[in-house]
Design a protein around this motif. Structure first.
Motif, PDB file in Angstrom:
ATOM      1  N   TYR A 338      -4.033  -0.852   2.191  1.00 16.85           N
ATOM      2  CA  TYR A 338      -2.782  -0.124   2.388  1.00 16.85           C
ATOM      3  C   TYR A 338      -2.882   0.731   3.641  1.00 16.85           C
ATOM      4  O   TYR A 338      -3.964   1.217   3.996  1.00 16.85           O
ATOM      5  CB  TYR A 338      -2.474   0.773   1.177  1.00 16.85           C
ATOM      6  CG  TYR A 338      -2.106   0.003  -0.067  1.00 16.85           C
ATOM      7  CD1 TYR A 338      -0.780  -0.316  -0.344  1.00 16.85           C
ATOM      8  CD2 TYR A 338      -3.093  -0.407  -0.962  1.00 16.85           C
ATOM      9  CE1 TYR A 338      -0.438  -1.021  -1.490  1.00 16.85           C
ATOM     10  CE2 TYR A 338      -2.765  -1.110  -2.106  1.00 16.85           C
ATOM     11  CZ  TYR A 338      -1.436  -1.413  -2.367  1.00 16.85           C
ATOM     12  OH  TYR A 338      -1.113  -2.132  -3.497  1.00 16.85           O
ATOM     13  N   ASP A 339      -1.725   0.921   4.292  1.00 20.02           N
ATOM     14  CA  ASP A 339      -1.691   1.799   5.455  1.00 20.02           C
ATOM     15  C   ASP A 339      -1.833   3.256   5.049  1.00 20.02           C
ATOM     16  O   ASP A 339      -2.297   4.080   5.845  1.00 20.02           O
ATOM     17  CB  ASP A 339      -0.373   1.625   6.222  1.00 20.02           C
ATOM     18  CG  ASP A 339      -0.170   0.194   6.696  1.00 20.02           C
ATOM     19  OD1 ASP A 339      -1.160  -0.403   7.172  1.00 20.02           O
ATOM     20  OD2 ASP A 339       0.962  -0.318   6.588  1.00 20.02           O
ATOM     21  N   ALA A 340      -1.418   3.560   3.836  1.00 18.47           N
ATOM     22  CA  ALA A 340      -1.496   4.941   3.342  1.00 18.47           C
ATOM     23  C   ALA A 340      -1.774   4.925   1.849  1.00 18.47           C
ATOM     24  O   ALA A 340      -1.144   4.162   1.097  1.00 18.47           O
ATOM     25  CB  ALA A 340      -0.205   5.695   3.631  1.00 18.47           C
ATOM     26  N   VAL A 341      -2.719   5.741   1.430  1.00 18.50           N
ATOM     27  CA  VAL A 341      -3.035   5.892   0.014  1.00 18.50           C
ATOM     28  C   VAL A 341      -2.912   7.373  -0.331  1.00 18.50           C
ATOM     29  O   VAL A 341      -3.527   8.228   0.324  1.00 18.50           O
ATOM     30  CB  VAL A 341      -4.452   5.384  -0.332  1.00 18.50           C
ATOM     31  CG1 VAL A 341      -4.782   5.702  -1.796  1.00 18.50           C
ATOM     32  CG2 VAL A 341      -4.548   3.882  -0.076  1.00 18.50           C
ATOM     33  N   ILE A 342      -2.108   7.660  -1.349  1.00 15.62           N
ATOM     34  CA  ILE A 342      -1.906   9.037  -1.813  1.00 15.62           C
ATOM     35  C   ILE A 342      -2.323   9.102  -3.280  1.00 15.62           C
ATOM     36  O   ILE A 342      -1.845   8.319  -4.108  1.00 15.62           O
ATOM     37  CB  ILE A 342      -0.438   9.467  -1.636  1.00 15.62           C
ATOM     38  CG1 ILE A 342      -0.102   9.510  -0.150  1.00 15.62           C
ATOM     39  CG2 ILE A 342      -0.173  10.809  -2.302  1.00 15.62           C
ATOM     40  CD1 ILE A 342       1.351   9.798   0.136  1.00 15.62           C
ATOM     41  N   VAL A 343      -3.231  10.012  -3.572  1.00 15.10           N
ATOM     42  CA  VAL A 343      -3.753  10.147  -4.936  1.00 15.10           C
ATOM     43  C   VAL A 343      -3.295  11.485  -5.514  1.00 15.10           C
ATOM     44  O   VAL A 343      -3.569  12.543  -4.937  1.00 15.10           O
ATOM     45  CB  VAL A 343      -5.296  10.076  -4.959  1.00 15.10           C
ATOM     46  CG1 VAL A 343      -5.809  10.215  -6.395  1.00 15.10           C
ATOM     47  CG2 VAL A 343      -5.778   8.755  -4.342  1.00 15.10           C
ATOM     48  N   ASP A 344      -2.601  11.406  -6.618  1.00 12.35           N
ATOM     49  CA  ASP A 344      -2.190  12.612  -7.341  1.00 12.35           C
ATOM     50  C   ASP A 344      -3.038  12.728  -8.607  1.00 12.35           C
ATOM     51  O   ASP A 344      -3.603  11.738  -9.075  1.00 12.35           O
ATOM     52  CB  ASP A 344      -0.698  12.522  -7.693  1.00 12.35           C
ATOM     53  CG  ASP A 344      -0.096  13.876  -8.047  1.00 12.35           C
ATOM     54  OD1 ASP A 344      -0.814  14.889  -8.001  1.00 12.35           O
ATOM     55  OD2 ASP A 344       1.115  13.905  -8.370  1.00 12.35           O
ATOM     56  N   GLU A 345      -3.133  13.926  -9.172  1.00  9.18           N
ATOM     57  CA  GLU A 345      -3.963  14.186 -10.360  1.00  9.18           C
ATOM     58  C   GLU A 345      -5.426  13.804 -10.106  1.00  9.18           C
ATOM     59  O   GLU A 345      -6.119  13.292 -10.987  1.00  9.18           O
ATOM     60  CB  GLU A 345      -3.464  13.410 -11.580  1.00  9.18           C
ATOM     61  CG  GLU A 345      -2.036  13.679 -11.994  1.00  9.18           C
ATOM     62  CD  GLU A 345      -1.675  12.903 -13.244  1.00  9.18           C
ATOM     63  OE1 GLU A 345      -1.406  13.533 -14.276  1.00  9.18           O
ATOM     64  OE2 GLU A 345      -1.678  11.657 -13.169  1.00  9.18           O
ATOM     65  N   ALA A 346      -5.910  14.046  -8.899  1.00 11.74           N
ATOM     66  CA  ALA A 346      -7.238  13.570  -8.513  1.00 11.74           C
ATOM     67  C   ALA A 346      -8.346  14.169  -9.359  1.00 11.74           C
ATOM     68  O   ALA A 346      -9.437  13.569  -9.480  1.00 11.74           O
ATOM     69  CB  ALA A 346      -7.490  13.881  -7.038  1.00 11.74           C
TER      70      ALA A 346
END
Length: 550
Positions: A338-346
């Motif tokens: 992916y060009d961008a990976v965003i992780v929430d609740e890390a």
């Protein structure tokens, strides 16, 4: 001497006739009697509501009540063709309303109010003697024929006011034979407190207050999100740290949407299935954007890769460790990037998960991680993300009231978080203790009736949270007449309320949260767990806990 209650204390603006009548009656009547002067009312009629005012109400605990109309003037006359008139001491003639009809109509209004406020629905008779009459403090009623609706017993004239005998005694005697219902003095206090002189208090509607606070939360969160989004735009990699209420998910969602709309293939990863479904609905229209939980992504990619199989009945060790290996194999087999990976609740991601997550980031890609160390209920190792070069601390609460944030500080180290400027204080957090779990049922039902029936909150604004599943919690399928069902993203009907475990509701929030089953010395009631539950509340919070829980 009787006690006289009057709003204007018989000031100069009070007609002289009323001043004299009130003083003479008060002086001549015993202490047990209370006089209420100038009592306004609104009566409902077949022709609509009408305003009225009662000159004087006599309350005698030993007999009952009298409604009196006071008319001044040295002469009071009635002409069958022309009506009623009063002649002042100066000789001026004024047309007046029929005082006896006024007194009778005012008595009817009092009777209706008494029946509605202090009598049982099936009961029609008042529990005391009641009647009406007229007071003429400056005139003497002449003997002779009277109009059919006028009796001598109904008149208290200047001569009667000067008499040593009780001027109202004859009235009570006259009406006792017709309306006599003397049943002790239990009626006196309700009559005064609920009919003649009840208190009045107007309070802010909780529902309106919540609506106003919600609008404020949205505005404050948007301002903060816009500010920090500019900071993230200047950094391709960042670790964003913030406790509940600082807008992490909103900021993550905004950055993910920006990247996807600019043409970047973007992945939004989180831990909670419920949060993933919610976010998918929020940003479903965004192109190039995939929202998934870690395990969902592992399942989807394994189906695309030959030789990589998601187990049919995975055990806990697979969820904790095996899924990471499977995802890593699927990434290598499919070449997914992916060009961008965003992780929430890390903070909920296991240490072994970070290797495949980082593999998902393409060359020179964007990588943003959002976490709250105080919500690390699984006690995971956060070292793999804490080494990220750029750190962005969120230190302003803009999604929950000050009172709730202050309560959370008793459970977790919020790192000196401050409230956004002009953030509402909100209602104090309600805490109630129990010794037996079953005691919570009455507490819960009382709270729900208050919220639903008195405050008119909708079912979609209320969530019941517990450390336990419903089957292991203190509640059953119904509470206070409402169906209890597992939380879903679809709004419930108004006869239904949603329940969730604390961990199942992570990442979500609600205006009103009732957290119950908080047990002393139970692993599921540790501070970190209770903090997570409390942090789900935006506007109002109740905590029902066992005695001994701090």
């Amino acid at each position: 001497m009787a006690q006289l209650y009057t709003q204007d204390h018989l000031s100069a603006s009070t007609p002289e006739s009323e001043q004299e009548a009130c003083r003479r009656l008060a002086e001549s009547l015993p202490d047990r009697i209370e006089l209420f002067h100038s009592v306004p009312f609104v009566a409902e009629t077949d022709h609509g509501a009408r305003d009225g005012e009662i000159d004087l109400i006599v309350v005698d605990p030993e007999q009952g009540i009298l409604v009196l109309e006071i008319k001044g003037g040295k002469e009071i006359t009635h002409d069958p063709d022309k009506g009623w008139f009063s002649i002042s001491r100066g000789g001026q003639r004024h047309r007046i309303k029929d005082p006896f009809r006024q007194a009778r109509r005012n008595l009817y209004a009092v009777r209706q109010r008494v029946r509605g406020e202090i009598l049982a629905p099936h009961r029609k008779e008042l529990p005391f003697t009641y009647g009406h009459g007229c007071v003429f403090p400056h005139a003497v009623v002449q003997s002779g024929p009277l109009p059919m609706h006028v009796r001598p017993e109904l008149c208290i004239d200047a001569r009667a006011l000067q008499s040593s005998e009780s001027p109202v005694g004859r009235l009570f005697t006259y009406f006792r034979g017709k309306n006599g219902r003397e049943e002790g003095e239990a009626w006196v206090e309700p009559l005064i407190e609920r009919v003649l002189a009840p208190p009045f208090q107007a309070e802010e509607s909780l529902r309106v207050r919540i609506q106003q606070e919600q609008a404020q939360f949205i505005e404050l969160t948007e301002k903060q999100s816009e500010l920090y989004s500019q900071l993230l735009q200047a950094n391709r990699t960042a670790l964003v740290q913030g406790v509940a209420g600082t807008g992490k998910t909103i900021l993550a969602q905004r950055r993910a949407t920006e990247l996807a709309e600019s043409g970047e293939k973007t992945l939004y990863l989180c831990f909670n299935r419920l949060l993933a479904n919610h976010l998918s609905g929020e940003i479903a229209s965004a192109q190039n954007l995939t929202v998934a939980t870690f395990h969902e992504l592992a399942d989807v990619l394994s189906q695309k890769a030959r030789g990589v199989t998601f187990p049919d009945n995975p055990d806990q060790s697979f969820w904790d460790e095996g899924a990471a290996d499977l995802l890593l194999d699927a990434i290598e087999a499919t070449g997914t990037r992916y060009d961008a990976v965003i992780v929430d609740e890390a903070q909920d991601f296991r240490e072994t998960w970070w290797m495949p997550v980082k593999e998902l980031v393409g060359p020179d890609g964007y990588f943003y991680v959002f976490y709250d160390p105080e919500q690390n209920v699984y006690d995971t190792n956060l070292e793999p993300i804490e080494s990220l070069p750029t750190r962005v601390p969120l230190t302003t609460n803009c999604r929950t009231t000050t009172r709730i944030r202050e309560f959370e500080e008793r459970l977790a180290d919020l790192g000196g978080i401050t409230d956004a400027e002009h953030l509402t204080d909100g209602k104090p957090v309600e805490t109630r203790s129990f010794t037996e779990r079953s005691e919570q049922i009455e507490m819960l039902e009382g709270t729900l009736r208050h919220l639903k029936q008195e405050e008119a909150l909708s079912s979609s604004e209320i969530v019941l949270l517990s450390p336990f599943t419903r089957e292991k919690s203190a509640i059953g399928d119904r509470l206070a007449g409402y169906h209890i069902e597992p939380f879903r993203l679809e709004s419930p009907s108004e006869d239904t309320l949603y329940h969730s475990t604390i961990l199942g509701f992570k990442g979500m929030d609600a205006p009103a949260v009732i957290l119950f089953d908080v047990m002393a010395d139970h692993v599921a009631s540790q501070d970190a767990h209770v903090y997570v539950g409390c942090s789900r509340a935006q506007n109002v919070l109740w905590v029902l806990h066992e005695q001994g829980w701090r």
